[in-house]
Design an enzyme around this catalytic site. Structure first.
Site, PDB file in Angstrom:
ATOM      1  N   ARG A 117     -12.209 -19.499  -5.604  1.00  0.00           N
ATOM      2  CA  ARG A 117     -12.327 -20.926  -5.298  1.00  0.00           C
ATOM      3  C   ARG A 117     -13.781 -21.362  -5.112  1.00  0.00           C
ATOM      4  O   ARG A 117     -14.023 -22.492  -4.674  1.00  0.00           O
ATOM      5  CB  ARG A 117     -11.544 -21.278  -4.018  1.00  0.00           C
ATOM      6  CG  ARG A 117     -10.046 -20.994  -4.048  1.00  0.00           C
ATOM      7  CD  ARG A 117      -9.282 -21.903  -4.968  1.00  0.00           C
ATOM      8  NE  ARG A 117      -7.840 -21.672  -4.872  1.00  0.00           N
ATOM      9  CZ  ARG A 117      -7.168 -20.767  -5.571  1.00  0.00           C
ATOM     10  NH1 ARG A 117      -7.806 -19.974  -6.427  1.00  0.00           N
ATOM     11  NH2 ARG A 117      -5.861 -20.641  -5.439  1.00  0.00           N
ATOM     12  N   HIS A 126      -4.399 -11.262 -12.210  1.00  0.00           N
ATOM     13  CA  HIS A 126      -3.901 -11.511 -10.853  1.00  0.00           C
ATOM     14  C   HIS A 126      -2.444 -11.078 -10.718  1.00  0.00           C
ATOM     15  O   HIS A 126      -1.698 -11.048 -11.690  1.00  0.00           O
ATOM     16  CB  HIS A 126      -3.986 -13.009 -10.518  1.00  0.00           C
ATOM     17  CG  HIS A 126      -5.379 -13.505 -10.322  1.00  0.00           C
ATOM     18  ND1 HIS A 126      -5.969 -13.616  -9.091  1.00  0.00           N
ATOM     19  CD2 HIS A 126      -6.308 -13.901 -11.223  1.00  0.00           C
ATOM     20  CE1 HIS A 126      -7.209 -14.067  -9.239  1.00  0.00           C
ATOM     21  NE2 HIS A 126      -7.429 -14.250 -10.522  1.00  0.00           N
ATOM     22  N   GLU A 184      -1.264 -14.081 -14.512  1.00  0.00           N
ATOM     23  CA  GLU A 184      -0.655 -14.026 -13.175  1.00  0.00           C
ATOM     24  C   GLU A 184       0.717 -13.383 -13.305  1.00  0.00           C
ATOM     25  O   GLU A 184       1.632 -13.986 -13.862  1.00  0.00           O
ATOM     26  CB  GLU A 184      -0.522 -15.452 -12.629  1.00  0.00           C
ATOM     27  CG  GLU A 184      -0.040 -15.566 -11.219  1.00  0.00           C
ATOM     28  CD  GLU A 184      -1.151 -15.359 -10.201  1.00  0.00           C
ATOM     29  OE1 GLU A 184      -0.965 -14.470  -9.338  1.00  0.00           O
ATOM     30  OE2 GLU A 184      -2.166 -16.071 -10.251  1.00  0.00           O
ATOM     31  N   TYR A 211      -0.558 -17.764   0.042  1.00  0.00           N
ATOM     32  CA  TYR A 211      -0.721 -19.209   0.189  1.00  0.00           C
ATOM     33  C   TYR A 211      -0.253 -19.741   1.540  1.00  0.00           C
ATOM     34  O   TYR A 211      -0.334 -20.942   1.782  1.00  0.00           O
ATOM     35  CB  TYR A 211       0.006 -19.948  -0.949  1.00  0.00           C
ATOM     36  CG  TYR A 211      -0.671 -19.793  -2.306  1.00  0.00           C
ATOM     37  CD1 TYR A 211      -1.921 -19.173  -2.422  1.00  0.00           C
ATOM     38  CD2 TYR A 211      -0.062 -20.265  -3.459  1.00  0.00           C
ATOM     39  CE1 TYR A 211      -2.535 -19.025  -3.659  1.00  0.00           C
ATOM     40  CE2 TYR A 211      -0.664 -20.125  -4.702  1.00  0.00           C
ATOM     41  CZ  TYR A 211      -1.903 -19.504  -4.792  1.00  0.00           C
ATOM     42  OH  TYR A 211      -2.503 -19.370  -6.023  1.00  0.00           O
TER      43      TYR A 211
END
Length: 317
Positions: A70, A115, A177, A287
């Site tokens: 990020r 990921h 992912e 998350y």
């Protein structure tokens, strides 16, 4: 693919693993390919496997100071390097120096960033730019190569949700992912799925590099619309969990009245909108700290123009 024609140093591709140090499929694959890279080498291409967050990998944790995936925005990449700068920001600057600079002609052509997710997303490809013809053509090729097994594409382009991902250093960034897999665990089936995606992606680049023409194509993608948080009390504590009927239902339609959450008192909290959405990253472990129970997506179609390597400027628009 802009900037460099075949024969002018070749196409430069990086494969990133360990951007999050506890997502182990990419860590294991990259370490393996650093020792024995025959499987990923292709004619006319430079393919570099790279461990992006080695300190987090060593500790088997997502990150040391902040999320490496990020911080690839201009503010962080331009921050002065002082003693108390977060480790991942310093690392982002190093990665940008090696594989970028981001947004420049010198940047790597393509980065696959590997990921894992704890969500039931299968082998998902993440697209950042809906107008990137080269990458859309590659995703179309990968999806066809994996058929009949599904390979959803998540488009994370959004006016207000900015990601600033590690792979965004490249001209053509691709997120891979794959789940479900717990953090700090390697599952053979998940690793194999990731390995196949990378293989097909590299095969596509080699075919492109050799002059193969790819006619216009259309793919279905899931476009991110909104992140949805868990219900919380006045102390900001989570007070309801993902409903059993939503758990593991990534990419499945969610309609008005369908259950979303369940309180510990047994109260069901339902989805109350008239439009159908397709949730994903459902109950992703990483998350919780980001206050995200799932993301809402809608299905759209993207079309890519015809591409071939001799018409380099047609490959992105």
């Amino acid at each position: 693919m802009k900037g460099r024609a075949p024969g002018e140093g070749g196409v430069r591709v990086a494969i990133f693993g360990g951007t999050h140090g506890n997502e182990l499929s990419g860590v294991f694959l990259v370490k393996h390919w650093q020792e024995n890279g025959a499987e990923i080498q292709r004619t006319g291409m430079e393919v570099k496997p790279f461990l992006t967050n080695p300190r987090a990998v060593k500790k088997c944790t997502r990150y040391i100071d902040c999320d490496l995936n990020r911080v690839f925005d201009s503010d962080n990449l331009g921050r002065p390097v002082v003693e108390d700068i977060p480790y991942e920001v310093r690392r982002a600057q190093e990665i940008n120096h090696i594989f970028g600079p981001k947004g420049s002609d010198d940047a790597y052509d393509l980065i696959f960033d590997l990921h894992n997710t704890t969500s039931n997303m299968g082998g998902t490809l993440i697209l950042e730019n809906s107008r990137d013809d080269f990458t859309i053509q590659m995703l179309h090729y990968i999806k066809n190569a994996l058929a009949p097994e599904g390979c959803p594409v998540l488009l994370i382009e959004h006016p207000s949700l900015k990601y600033a991902t590690t792979r965004s250093v490249a001209k053509h960034p691709v997120g891979v992912e794959v789940g479900p897999q717990p953090q700090g665990v390697v599952r053979a089936d998940i690793l194999d799925k990731m390995r196949k995606i990378v293989k097909h992606g590299l095969d596509f680049v080699q075919l492109f590099n050799e002059g193969k023409e790819f006619p216009p194509c259309t793919i279905e993608v899931f476009k991110i619309m909104e992140k949805v948080d868990y219900p919380r009390n006045k102390n900001d504590e989570v007070i309801a969990i993902i409903h059993p009927k939503l758990q593991d239902q990534d990419w499945q339609p969610l309609n008005n009245g369908d259950p979303l959450f369940l309180t510990l008192d047994g109260e069901v909290i339902a989805y109350k909108e008239n439009s159908t959405v397709y949730p994903t990253f459902i109950n992703e472990a990483a998350y919780y700290e980001k206050k995200q129970a799932f993301v809402k997506t809608v299905k759209i179609k993207l079309t890519a123009k015809h591409i071939r390597s001799l018409a380099l400027d047609q490959s992105t628009s």
